[in-house]
Write an enzyme that holds these catalytic residues in place. Sequence first.
Site, short mmCIF file in Angstrom:
data_model
loop_
_atom_site.label_atom_id
_atom_site.label_comp_id
_atom_site.label_asym_id
_atom_site.label_seq_id
_atom_site.Cartn_x
_atom_site.Cartn_y
_atom_site.Cartn_z
N TYR A 1 0.75 -1.11 -0.21
CA TYR A 1 -0.03 0.10 -0.19
C TYR A 1 0.97 0.96 0.40
CZ TYR A 1 -3.84 3.22 1.32
OH TYR A 1 -4.13 5.02 0.84
N GLU B 1 -3.17 7.28 -4.69
CA GLU B 1 -3.37 6.08 -3.62
C GLU B 1 -2.77 4.59 -4.47
OE1 GLU B 1 -6.70 3.83 -2.19
OE2 GLU B 1 -6.08 4.29 -0.72
#
Length: 375
Positions: free
Chosen positions: A100, A188
């Site tokens: 992530y 993201e």
Amino acid sequence: MKLYEYECKEIVRRYGVLIPRGRVALNPEEAARVASELGAVVLKAQVLVGGRGLAGGVKIAEKPEEAYTIANKLFSSNIRGERVERLLVEEKVSISRELYLSLTVDRAARRPVYLVSEMGGIEIEELAKKYPEKIHKIYVDPGIGYTDYIAREVIQTLRLPWTFLQDVINISRAMYKIMSDYDAELVEFNPLALTSDGKLIALDAKIIIDDNSLYRHSELQSFHGRELSEYEKKARELEFSYVELDGDIGVICNGAGLTMATMDSILYYGGKPANFLDIGGGAPRERIREAVKLMLTHPRSRVLLINVFGGITRCDEVALGVVEVIKEIGALKPIIVRMLGTNEEEGRRILKEHNIKVYSEMDDAVKAVVEVAKR
Ligand code: GDP
Ligand code: MN
């Protein structure tokens, strides 16, 4: 404002981040055609709601025929209430690790911050709830911007070999550039995948643009408002200040201050607002009718609280507006009114005649409404 995944990936690609090969398909035939060029593919519903994978919006097809069948299903389904109009068909990537990496703004710290985690593939909100210690933060001095120490810290956090340093530098720098070029609130990659053949690739990409900056992004302006639900669009057409929330109490107020106070009060007494609509000051009866009608037809709210402070707004006009709507479409859900001020007595009289509960204290009205919502 959210962008679709395929739009995000197009931006990300231009900034030099690796993404899977793929194309957008508008129907199952097209999806099958792309699949026959790419082999095993991932079919990804292009929707703006979150939690798409869990809701069945991401599927793997090993063969083109399979891609057709799956695409067909996806096109006729909806993901959390959002219709699927496009699929992103991408080559299936062989994943060794799901990581992530995002860049967002920490408002309290007044700084951009990179969020880094080895546990990619899980929604960050869930990760933050369950394993907050697994999220590493790297704050950026906005006066300096991106520098390479950030990439070093990312590498260490993700426990990647140093041979990836240049790739991570490119990715982190690109994220910062995208954030500043697009006035993004979020960039993201979840997951940022480490592939089995040793590449770092953005399997999923999400960019949220700060709405207040749209005046300087002409190419994005037409996208504004497309993530609104049908219901929100209707409210916007009627030019109401309307905000959708996720509870079950509908709220009509006049004035922003009173509206916010009402929200606080509902939460204080243990309720959850479904939405709020501000009719503003001095709304004529026709406007009140439109507002009440709209709010009575809201699919999720179970009870409607009308909280008006009669100044220029006349309480009797509000009462008449409410009663007229009930006569026209019926009392689709319980209504509780709190009114105070100009022509209050007349307003109360009209409402009581129609068996609508009226209060003059906000606390009492809110307690009553929370009670009804819980029943
Ligand atoms: P989201 O659920 O909407 O965030 O959709 P993602 O694009 O992040 O995909 C969800 C999950 O599907 C990922 O975390 C992966 O586990 C899996 N996935 C997506 N693309 C691929 C792929 O190309 N290959 C493999 N093996 N899995 C994938
Ligand atoms: Mn994802």
